[in-house]
Design a protein around this motif. Structure first.
Motif, PDB file in Angstrom:
ATOM      1  N   PRO A   1     -10.074 -28.548   6.013  1.00  0.00           N
ATOM      2  CA  PRO A   1     -10.177 -29.626   6.984  1.00  0.00           C
ATOM      3  C   PRO A   1     -11.646 -29.775   7.603  1.00  0.00           C
ATOM      4  O   PRO A   1     -11.863 -31.059   7.685  1.00  0.00           O
ATOM      5  CB  PRO A   1      -9.302 -29.360   8.388  1.00  0.00           C
TER       6      PRO A   1
ATOM      7  N   ASN B   1      -0.292 -29.095   3.656  1.00  0.00           N
ATOM      8  CA  ASN B   1      -1.741 -29.190   4.160  1.00  0.00           C
ATOM      9  C   ASN B   1      -2.036 -30.537   4.639  1.00  0.00           C
ATOM     10  O   ASN B   1      -3.116 -30.576   5.366  1.00  0.00           O
ATOM     11  CB  ASN B   1      -2.589 -28.724   3.231  1.00  0.00           C
TER      12      ASN B   1
ATOM     13  N   GLN C   1      -2.794 -30.956   8.853  1.00  0.00           N
ATOM     14  CA  GLN C   1      -3.907 -30.156   9.304  1.00  0.00           C
ATOM     15  C   GLN C   1      -5.256 -31.437   8.906  1.00  0.00           C
ATOM     16  O   GLN C   1      -6.331 -31.636   9.784  1.00  0.00           O
ATOM     17  CB  GLN C   1      -4.299 -29.238   8.745  1.00  0.00           C
TER      18      GLN C   1
ATOM     19  N   GLN D   1      -7.844 -34.718  11.505  1.00  0.00           N
ATOM     20  CA  GLN D   1      -9.364 -34.678  11.686  1.00  0.00           C
ATOM     21  C   GLN D   1      -9.873 -36.014  12.126  1.00  0.00           C
ATOM     22  O   GLN D   1      -9.191 -37.356  11.638  1.00  0.00           O
ATOM     23  CB  GLN D   1     -10.059 -34.434  10.399  1.00  0.00           C
TER      24      GLN D   1
END
Ligand code: PGA
Length: 248
Positions: A178, A215, A218, A222
């Motif tokens: 990330p 994933n 995550q 951002q």
């Protein structure tokens, strides 16, 4: 604010029956509110996908001709895509750049061809592992971006979606962390702001490269990642839906 966009890219995969399955499951599923969803399917399945997928799922293509129409055997023009109610088209995917020799000029011509007919181009940008190791990531990615934006009128720039896809993360199971992804997204956003403050605020920048249900959250958390361009995981309807949910 920028609504998240989750876009699947089936690449040269799929079948009539996969279109049927997705249609059935997506029609029965509750897609998260405020999340835009799109699926880029191969040309032969566009019409069936448009007929089967829920209306609020955008059907997209994976490339288009840089020509309008005419004697270009085997090519598919933007007007044909519009005719099938296609809303988006990938341009400059790394597989097109490397396997089909599309350079920045070819990518620009396709972006213009898409804009000419009112399709939303999803412009893909990304560095190879060699370029990353040589610390050229930002130079490469921003260079690919500028090659297109410099040649467009300000009002056309606003009509693009961007996708940052590190080439070394595509189809490899190796995802950018990330932090690594955010760093490049922030550099892209800073460059957009140089064109116009509003452009930096408004333009969606997706991340692509081995994004999976485990994933996605995550990466999507951002601040400068506005969604995902999903390859492998977009072929499994449950995985694709799970990623859509994590953007909600
Ligand atoms: P992947 O593909 O999710 O299979 O890595 C992403 C893409 O190429 O758009």
């Amino acid at each position: 604010m920028r609504a998240p966009l989750i876009a699947g890219n089936w690449k040269m995969n799929g079948s009539s029956s996969l279109v049927e399955t997705f249609g059935e499951v997506l029609r029965g599923a509750e897609l998260p509110r405020g999340v835009d969803v799109a699926l880029m399917v191969p040309f032969p399945y566009l019409a069936a996908a448009r007929a089967r997928f829920p209306q609020d799922v955008v059907v997209g293509a994976q490339t288009l001709s840089d020509q309008g129409a005419g004697a270009f055997t085997g090519d598919v023009g933007g007007a044909m895509l519009k005719d099938l109610d296609v809303g988006m088209v990938l341009v400059g995917h790394s597989e097109r750049r490397t396997l089909f020799g599309e350079d920045d000029a070819a990518v620009l011509a396709r972006v213009k061809a898409a804009l000419d007919v009112g399709l939303t181009p999803v412009l893909c940008l990304g560095e190879t592992l060699e370029e990353r190791d040589a610390e050229r990531t930002e130079a490469v990615v921003l260079g690919q971006l500028e090659a297109v934006l410099d040649a467009l009128a300000p009002s056309d720039r606003e009509r693009l979606v961007l996708a940052y896809e590190p080439v070394w993360a595509i189809g490899t199971g190796r995802t950018a962390s990330p932090e690594q992804a955010q760093q490049v997204h922030a550099a892209i956003r800073a460059r957009l702001v140089r064109y116009a403050a509003g452009l930096g605020e408004a333009m969606k920048v997706l991340y692509g490269g081995s994004m999976k249900p485990d994933n996605a959250a995550q990466l999507l958390a951002q601040p400068d990642i506005d969604g995902g361009l999903i390859g492998g995981a977009s072929l499994k309807v449950d995985d694709f839906l799970a990623i859509c949910q994590s953007a909600g």
